[in-house]
Design an enzyme around this catalytic site. Structure first.
Site, PDB file in Angstrom:
ATOM      1  N   ARG A 242       0.705  -1.245   0.091  1.00  0.00           N
ATOM      2  CA  ARG A 242       0.098  -0.247  -0.200  1.00  0.00           C
ATOM      3  C   ARG A 242       0.470   1.075   0.137  1.00  0.00           C
ATOM      4  O   ARG A 242       1.914   1.763   0.803  1.00  0.00           O
ATOM      5  CB  ARG A 242      -0.758  -0.097   1.520  1.00  0.00           C
ATOM      6  CG  ARG A 242      -1.768  -1.000   1.352  1.00  0.00           C
ATOM      7  CD  ARG A 242      -3.070  -1.300   2.663  1.00  0.00           C
ATOM      8  NE  ARG A 242      -3.682  -2.386   2.554  1.00  0.00           N
ATOM      9  CZ  ARG A 242      -3.180  -3.509   3.273  1.00  0.00           C
ATOM     10  NH1 ARG A 242      -2.383  -3.799   3.465  1.00  0.00           N
ATOM     11  NH2 ARG A 242      -4.417  -4.322   2.310  1.00  0.00           N
ATOM     12  N   LYS A 269      -1.921  -2.306   7.385  1.00  0.00           N
ATOM     13  CA  LYS A 269      -3.980  -2.089   7.302  1.00  0.00           C
ATOM     14  C   LYS A 269      -5.007  -2.721   8.863  1.00  0.00           C
ATOM     15  O   LYS A 269      -5.185  -2.536   9.646  1.00  0.00           O
ATOM     16  CB  LYS A 269      -4.295  -2.178   6.367  1.00  0.00           C
ATOM     17  CG  LYS A 269      -5.888  -1.451   6.414  1.00  0.00           C
ATOM     18  CD  LYS A 269      -6.645  -1.111   4.996  1.00  0.00           C
ATOM     19  CE  LYS A 269      -8.499  -1.481   4.837  1.00  0.00           C
ATOM     20  NZ  LYS A 269      -8.449  -1.312   3.643  1.00  0.00           N
ATOM     21  N   HIS A 332      -1.897   3.273  -5.448  1.00  0.00           N
ATOM     22  CA  HIS A 332      -2.524   2.045  -5.200  1.00  0.00           C
ATOM     23  C   HIS A 332      -2.587   1.224  -6.700  1.00  0.00           C
ATOM     24  O   HIS A 332      -2.961   0.070  -6.334  1.00  0.00           O
ATOM     25  CB  HIS A 332      -3.638   2.906  -4.509  1.00  0.00           C
ATOM     26  CG  HIS A 332      -3.970   1.506  -3.533  1.00  0.00           C
ATOM     27  ND1 HIS A 332      -4.569   0.321  -3.862  1.00  0.00           N
ATOM     28  CD2 HIS A 332      -4.410   1.535  -2.158  1.00  0.00           C
ATOM     29  CE1 HIS A 332      -4.753  -0.035  -3.123  1.00  0.00           C
ATOM     30  NE2 HIS A 332      -4.544   0.078  -1.830  1.00  0.00           N
ATOM     31  N   ARG A 335      -0.710  -2.464  -6.820  1.00  0.00           N
ATOM     32  CA  ARG A 335      -1.250  -3.358  -6.514  1.00  0.00           C
ATOM     33  C   ARG A 335      -1.446  -4.393  -7.103  1.00  0.00           C
ATOM     34  O   ARG A 335      -2.006  -5.256  -6.939  1.00  0.00           O
ATOM     35  CB  ARG A 335      -1.622  -3.025  -4.854  1.00  0.00           C
ATOM     36  CG  ARG A 335      -0.800  -2.521  -4.168  1.00  0.00           C
ATOM     37  CD  ARG A 335      -1.320  -1.601  -2.397  1.00  0.00           C
ATOM     38  NE  ARG A 335      -2.369  -2.666  -1.707  1.00  0.00           N
ATOM     39  CZ  ARG A 335      -1.890  -4.245  -1.277  1.00  0.00           C
ATOM     40  NH1 ARG A 335      -0.900  -4.263  -0.414  1.00  0.00           N
ATOM     41  NH2 ARG A 335      -2.915  -4.795  -0.889  1.00  0.00           N
ATOM     42  N   HIS A 358      -3.882  -9.018   2.141  1.00  0.00           N
ATOM     43  CA  HIS A 358      -4.955  -8.802   2.140  1.00  0.00           C
ATOM     44  C   HIS A 358      -5.480  -9.525   3.709  1.00  0.00           C
ATOM     45  O   HIS A 358      -4.623 -10.359   4.550  1.00  0.00           O
ATOM     46  CB  HIS A 358      -5.905 -10.384   1.667  1.00  0.00           C
ATOM     47  CG  HIS A 358      -5.676  -8.948   0.050  1.00  0.00           C
ATOM     48  ND1 HIS A 358      -6.272  -9.154  -1.064  1.00  0.00           N
ATOM     49  CD2 HIS A 358      -5.614  -7.649  -0.402  1.00  0.00           C
ATOM     50  CE1 HIS A 358      -6.184  -8.511  -1.562  1.00  0.00           C
ATOM     51  NE2 HIS A 358      -5.720  -6.860  -0.965  1.00  0.00           N
ATOM     52  N   TYR A 368      -0.670 -15.780  12.369  1.00  0.00           N
ATOM     53  CA  TYR A 368       1.198 -16.042  12.714  1.00  0.00           C
ATOM     54  C   TYR A 368       1.291 -16.340  11.388  1.00  0.00           C
ATOM     55  O   TYR A 368       2.735 -16.433  10.342  1.00  0.00           O
ATOM     56  CB  TYR A 368       1.504 -17.525  12.606  1.00  0.00           C
ATOM     57  CG  TYR A 368       1.134 -17.681  14.450  1.00  0.00           C
ATOM     58  CD1 TYR A 368       2.367 -17.762  15.479  1.00  0.00           C
ATOM     59  CD2 TYR A 368      -0.089 -17.173  15.190  1.00  0.00           C
ATOM     60  CE1 TYR A 368       2.167 -17.459  17.279  1.00  0.00           C
ATOM     61  CE2 TYR A 368       0.173 -17.726  16.876  1.00  0.00           C
ATOM     62  CZ  TYR A 368       0.863 -17.867  17.446  1.00  0.00           C
ATOM     63  OH  TYR A 368       0.736 -17.850  18.631  1.00  0.00           O
TER      64      TYR A 368
END
Length: 402
Positions: A242, A269, A332, A335, A358, A368
């Protein structure tokens, strides 16, 4: 003898508290300071008790007598007026503590504060401006679907349909928190599905035509502007993080030995640590950049001060200066470019999604998964960098499948 308004007004403070009796336990207490309080004396199970009925002249003689009579009616029904008053006060306090606004603010402190500060601030502002004024004072268990829909419709009418949907979703999260903490029983937002217009999904402008991508990469290489801005744009298609994560990158996060950029959870995010494998091309750019900015904190410091990173707008301005309009590519968009082409090239979708960082719905797993598919992602990122080199040279490489 019963009191009169004339006698009360004429009463003067004394050196000690004076009691002026009206009858049936009602009296006016006149303090040396001049204050006048209505009191009621009564007995419950042989024990004398007193309660306050207000102050004079706010509460006049007539109303004081009415309050006395109400208290007497309670006593006639076996109810202690003092206990009744305390129960009512406790009920009001409990109601206030469990109002939609109060539970929301509790939820903010426990959960929203864990999100990115900018997003958390938006959530608070949305509730404070659009939700609380409509039904924030209601007990959370008494909020109805119509209340939430009313607030959402106000937002929708302003043209912010996506925000209206988000408002309903956030209210649902809050209600589920209320269920978990025993303040309500149902998530009433489930009945609002379909009540708002559908959101027209807007995709970030990007380039997927391979020839045009090659032109973009060559334009970035030829860009003669501020080196940190140029370096950020050179890395953007290679790393496809991002824009906010890219601009705030710090040298302490770069692991040259293992060829990885390890982004702390606080910067992500979804608040989960993320690892970005670095291809040889990415390392070459970083080594070149380190000679210029490696002495400071940020990879891409601002032109004005090295204590802050470049602004996102600087990347946008540079793209425009190269001749790429806002409808064609935005920062952006790198991506989306990587996501679309990597999927077209046949790479494992899980690798791609993990590399895009995501959101993971399972929070235990999310804690993890920063290293999930890491060897495969290292390979994919190197092959992606090689693929971009091919586009830069107008040579299309064969697909690399997972």
């Amino acid at each position: 003898m019963p009191l009169t308004d004339t006698a009360i007004r004429a009463a003067k403070p004394q050196s000690k508290t004076v009691r002026m009796f009206d009858g049936e336990g009602l009296y006016l207490e006149l303090a040396p300071s001049g204050g006048k309080w209505w009191r009621l004396k009564y007995r419950v199970q042989g024990k004398e008790k007193r309660i306050s009925l207000g102050t004079y002249p706010t509460i006049g003689l007539k109303e004081a007598r009415q309050r006395r009579d109400e208290a007497k009616r309670l006593l006639a029904n076996g109810i202690d007026p003092s206990a009744q008053r305390q129960a009512t006060k406790a009920s009001i306090l409990s109601r206030e503590a469990d109002s939609f606004e109060a539970v929301s603010r509790e939820w903010f402190d426990k959960h929203v504060s864990q999100l990115a500060p900018s997003y958390g601030k938006k959530v608070r502002a949305l509730f404070e401006k659009k939700v609380f004024p409509v039904f924030g004072g209601k007990h959370i268990a008494e909020v109805e679907p119509a209340d939430i829909l009313k607030a959402a419709r106000h937002v929708e009418e302003s043209g912010a349909v996506e925000t209206a949907h988000r408002l309903v979703q956030l209210c649902g999260q809050l209600l589920r928190y209320g269920i978990a903490t025993g303040r309500c029983k149902y998530d009433i937002t489930q009945g609002l599905q379909g009540a708002l217009p559908k959101v027209n999904v807007r995709h970030m402008a990007t380039i997927t035509d391979r020839k045009r991508i090659g032109e973009l990469l060559r334009a970035i290489d030829a860009y003669g502007g501020f080196l940190p801005v140029k370096s950020a744009l050179r890395l953007a298609p290679l790393l496809f993080v991002r824009p906010g994560e890219l601009r705030s990158a710090e040298w302490s996060e770069i692991d040259f030995e293992n060829a990885e950029w390890r982004i702390p959870a606080a910067k992500m995010k979804m608040k989960q640590r993320h690892i970005v494998p670095l291809a040889r091309q990415s390392l070459a750019i970083l080594n070149e950049l380190s000679l210029y900015t490696g002495h400071g904190r940020f990879l891409f410091p601002s032109m004005r001060t090295d204590t802050k990173p470049i602004a996102l707008e600087s990347l946008l301005v540079a793209l425009r200066a190269m001749g790429f309009g806002k409808e064609e590519i935005v920062p952006h968009g790198f991506r989306s470019m990587a996501s679309i082409l990597l999927n077209e090239l046949g790479y494992n979708r899980d690798w791609i999604e993990r590399q895009l960082a995501h959101g993971e719905r399972n929070h235990v797993r999310a804690a993890y998964n920063h290293a999930e598919f890491l060897p495969e992602r290292h390979r994919m990122m190197q092959e992606w960098a090689d693929f971009l080199d091919g586009l830069r040279s107008t040579i299309s490489l064969p697909a690399k499948r997972g």
